[in-house]
Design a protein around this motif. Structure first.
Motif, PDB file in Angstrom:
ATOM      1  N   TYR A  60       0.833  -1.203   0.000  1.00 39.50           N
ATOM      2  CA  TYR A  60       0.000   0.000   0.000  1.00 39.50           C
ATOM      3  C   TYR A  60       0.871   1.258   0.000  1.00 39.50           C
ATOM      4  O   TYR A  60       0.524   2.251  -0.647  1.00 39.50           O
ATOM      5  CB  TYR A  60      -0.985   0.016   1.175  1.00 39.50           C
ATOM      6  N   ASP A  61       1.995   1.223   0.694  1.00 37.32           N
ATOM      7  CA  ASP A  61       2.905   2.378   0.670  1.00 37.32           C
ATOM      8  C   ASP A  61       3.390   2.647  -0.756  1.00 37.32           C
ATOM      9  O   ASP A  61       3.447   3.801  -1.199  1.00 37.32           O
ATOM     10  CB  ASP A  61       4.103   2.153   1.605  1.00 37.32           C
ATOM     11  N   VAL A  62       3.725   1.587  -1.471  1.00 37.48           N
ATOM     12  CA  VAL A  62       4.139   1.725  -2.877  1.00 37.48           C
ATOM     13  C   VAL A  62       2.971   2.253  -3.711  1.00 37.48           C
ATOM     14  O   VAL A  62       3.124   3.188  -4.508  1.00 37.48           O
ATOM     15  CB  VAL A  62       4.656   0.378  -3.437  1.00 37.48           C
ATOM     16  N   ASP A  63       1.787   1.657  -3.523  1.00 34.87           N
ATOM     17  CA  ASP A  63       0.604   2.084  -4.270  1.00 34.87           C
ATOM     18  C   ASP A  63       0.340   3.577  -4.098  1.00 34.87           C
ATOM     19  O   ASP A  63       0.132   4.300  -5.080  1.00 34.87           O
ATOM     20  CB  ASP A  63      -0.645   1.330  -3.801  1.00 34.87           C
ATOM     21  N   TRP A  64       0.326   4.035  -2.848  1.00 36.58           N
ATOM     22  CA  TRP A  64       0.009   5.450  -2.586  1.00 36.58           C
ATOM     23  C   TRP A  64       1.081   6.375  -3.142  1.00 36.58           C
ATOM     24  O   TRP A  64       0.774   7.474  -3.612  1.00 36.58           O
ATOM     25  CB  TRP A  64      -0.226   5.688  -1.099  1.00 36.58           C
ATOM     26  N   SER A  65       2.332   5.939  -3.128  1.00 33.52           N
ATOM     27  CA  SER A  65       3.393   6.745  -3.736  1.00 33.52           C
ATOM     28  C   SER A  65       3.166   6.884  -5.240  1.00 33.52           C
ATOM     29  O   SER A  65       3.357   7.964  -5.809  1.00 33.52           O
ATOM     30  CB  SER A  65       4.771   6.126  -3.468  1.00 33.52           C
ATOM     31  N   LEU A  66       2.753   5.794  -5.873  1.00 35.50           N
ATOM     32  CA  LEU A  66       2.459   5.843  -7.310  1.00 35.50           C
ATOM     33  C   LEU A  66       1.240   6.724  -7.596  1.00 35.50           C
ATOM     34  O   LEU A  66       1.259   7.522  -8.537  1.00 35.50           O
ATOM     35  CB  LEU A  66       2.237   4.437  -7.859  1.00 35.50           C
ATOM     36  N   VAL A  67       0.195   6.588  -6.799  1.00 34.94           N
ATOM     37  CA  VAL A  67      -0.992   7.428  -6.981  1.00 34.94           C
ATOM     38  C   VAL A  67      -0.602   8.895  -6.864  1.00 34.94           C
ATOM     39  O   VAL A  67      -0.973   9.717  -7.719  1.00 34.94           O
ATOM     40  CB  VAL A  67      -2.096   7.071  -5.950  1.00 34.94           C
ATOM     41  N   ASP A  68       0.155   9.235  -5.830  1.00 39.45           N
ATOM     42  CA  ASP A  68       0.599  10.615  -5.614  1.00 39.45           C
ATOM     43  C   ASP A  68       1.400  11.114  -6.820  1.00 39.45           C
ATOM     44  O   ASP A  68       1.172  12.219  -7.335  1.00 39.45           O
ATOM     45  CB  ASP A  68       1.436  10.674  -4.338  1.00 39.45           C
ATOM     46  N   TYR A  69       2.309  10.299  -7.296  1.00 41.42           N
ATOM     47  CA  TYR A  69       3.146  10.665  -8.438  1.00 41.42           C
ATOM     48  C   TYR A  69       2.315  10.909  -9.697  1.00 41.42           C
ATOM     49  O   TYR A  69       2.471  11.935 -10.374  1.00 41.42           O
ATOM     50  CB  TYR A  69       4.184   9.565  -8.689  1.00 41.42           C
ATOM     51  N   TYR A  70       1.445   9.969 -10.022  1.00 43.17           N
ATOM     52  CA  TYR A  70       0.644  10.119 -11.244  1.00 43.17           C
ATOM     53  C   TYR A  70      -0.312  11.305 -11.148  1.00 43.17           C
ATOM     54  O   TYR A  70      -0.481  12.046 -12.122  1.00 43.17           O
ATOM     55  CB  TYR A  70      -0.118   8.832 -11.564  1.00 43.17           C
ATOM     56  N   LEU A  71      -0.950  11.486  -9.997  1.00 48.48           N
ATOM     57  CA  LEU A  71      -1.831  12.648  -9.835  1.00 48.48           C
ATOM     58  C   LEU A  71      -1.040  13.946  -9.963  1.00 48.48           C
ATOM     59  O   LEU A  71      -1.510  14.909 -10.571  1.00 48.48           O
ATOM     60  CB  LEU A  71      -2.553  12.600  -8.484  1.00 48.48           C
ATOM     61  N   SER A  72       0.174  13.984  -9.402  1.00 48.90           N
ATOM     62  CA  SER A  72       0.996  15.198  -9.467  1.00 48.90           C
ATOM     63  C   SER A  72       1.426  15.526 -10.880  1.00 48.90           C
ATOM     64  O   SER A  72       1.759  16.673 -11.191  1.00 48.90           O
ATOM     65  CB  SER A  72       2.238  15.069  -8.564  1.00 48.90           C
ATOM     66  N   ASN A  73       1.401  14.518 -11.755  1.00 51.71           N
ATOM     67  CA  ASN A  73       1.769  14.726 -13.154  1.00 51.71           C
ATOM     68  C   ASN A  73       0.554  14.906 -14.065  1.00 51.71           C
ATOM     69  O   ASN A  73       0.670  14.804 -15.282  1.00 51.71           O
ATOM     70  CB  ASN A  73       2.649  13.569 -13.640  1.00 51.71           C
ATOM     71  N   GLY A  74      -0.593  15.158 -13.458  1.00 53.05           N
ATOM     72  CA  GLY A  74      -1.771  15.504 -14.231  1.00 53.05           C
ATOM     73  C   GLY A  74      -2.584  14.343 -14.777  1.00 53.05           C
ATOM     74  O   GLY A  74      -3.439  14.540 -15.640  1.00 53.05           O
ATOM     75  N   HIS A  75      -2.328  13.146 -14.287  1.00 56.64           N
ATOM     76  CA  HIS A  75      -3.076  11.979 -14.764  1.00 56.64           C
ATOM     77  C   HIS A  75      -4.295  11.718 -13.891  1.00 56.64           C
ATOM     78  O   HIS A  75      -4.271  11.954 -12.688  1.00 56.64           O
ATOM     79  CB  HIS A  75      -2.196  10.724 -14.729  1.00 56.64           C
ATOM     80  N   SER A  76      -5.332  11.191 -14.486  1.00 62.28           N
ATOM     81  CA  SER A  76      -6.410  10.591 -13.712  1.00 62.28           C
ATOM     82  C   SER A  76      -5.910   9.217 -13.288  1.00 62.28           C
ATOM     83  O   SER A  76      -5.167   8.559 -14.026  1.00 62.28           O
ATOM     84  CB  SER A  76      -7.671  10.435 -14.562  1.00 62.28           C
TER      85      SER A  76
END
Length: 176
Positions: A60-76
């Motif tokens: 989950y820590d990895v998942d949330w880091s990826l979610v944060d990264y993709y959202l910060s780069n303008g992705h849904s």
């Protein structure tokens, strides 16, 4: 742009629905089973073992880091994971707010344990995925205890039906 948190018992159709939504919207999928399986394989190849709860938290820590990264780069982003804990909802809501994305929540609901057993038995299973519900009582407890956002609009779909019967409803909800 949106952040969609999927929920539902394993075998309820979350990943199938997530892929359909991604194909239609271009959203990135963060699949908890992929990260958890990768961690399990990595540990195993190095000769390590860990308690399942620890592996779950690491993934989950990895998942949330990826979610944060993709959202910060303008992705849904679509988070494909059972949503059985309040902290998962809280983290998803926080990240959606942090990145000023619409928060959406869809639960794939299947009440028929035999259908779930059949789906789990016939799918190509990843290392982290269960083969069958541990018990009938556990299955129904998980259905009842699925966490839902209290202050956000969400939908629950009967994913025992063909996806064509509810995909347009989900897409309409995401776009509102």
């Amino acid at each position: 742009m949106f952040f969609l948190q999927m929920s539902g018992f394993p075998g309820s159709g979350k990943s199938t629905l997530a892929r359909q939504i991604s194909q239609t919207t271009g959203a990135v999928i963060v699949d908890h089973d992929i990260s958890k399986t990768a961690i399990l394989k990595s540990l195993s190849s190095q000769g390590y073992t860990m308690e399942g709860k620890v592996i779950g938290q690491l993934s989950y820590d990895v998942d949330w880091s990826l979610v944060d990264y993709y959202l910060s780069n303008g992705h849904s982003v679509i988070m494909d994971s059972p949503c059985l804990y309040s902290n998962l909802l809280e983290t998803g809501l926080e990240l959606a707010r942090k990145h000023k994305k619409k928060y959406k929540y869809v639960e794939c609901y299947v009440e028929d344990i035999e259908l779930i057993r059949n789906r789990l038995k016939n799918r190509e299973r990843l290392l982290s995925q269960i083969e069958a519900p541990s018990s009938e009582e556990g299955f129904y407890r998980a259905l009842i205890n699925s966490k839902k956002p209290e202050e956000e609009n969400y939908i629950v779909v009967d994913s025992s039906k063909p996806i064509a019967e509810y995909l347009s409803k989900v897409l309409e909800y995401i776009n509102e």
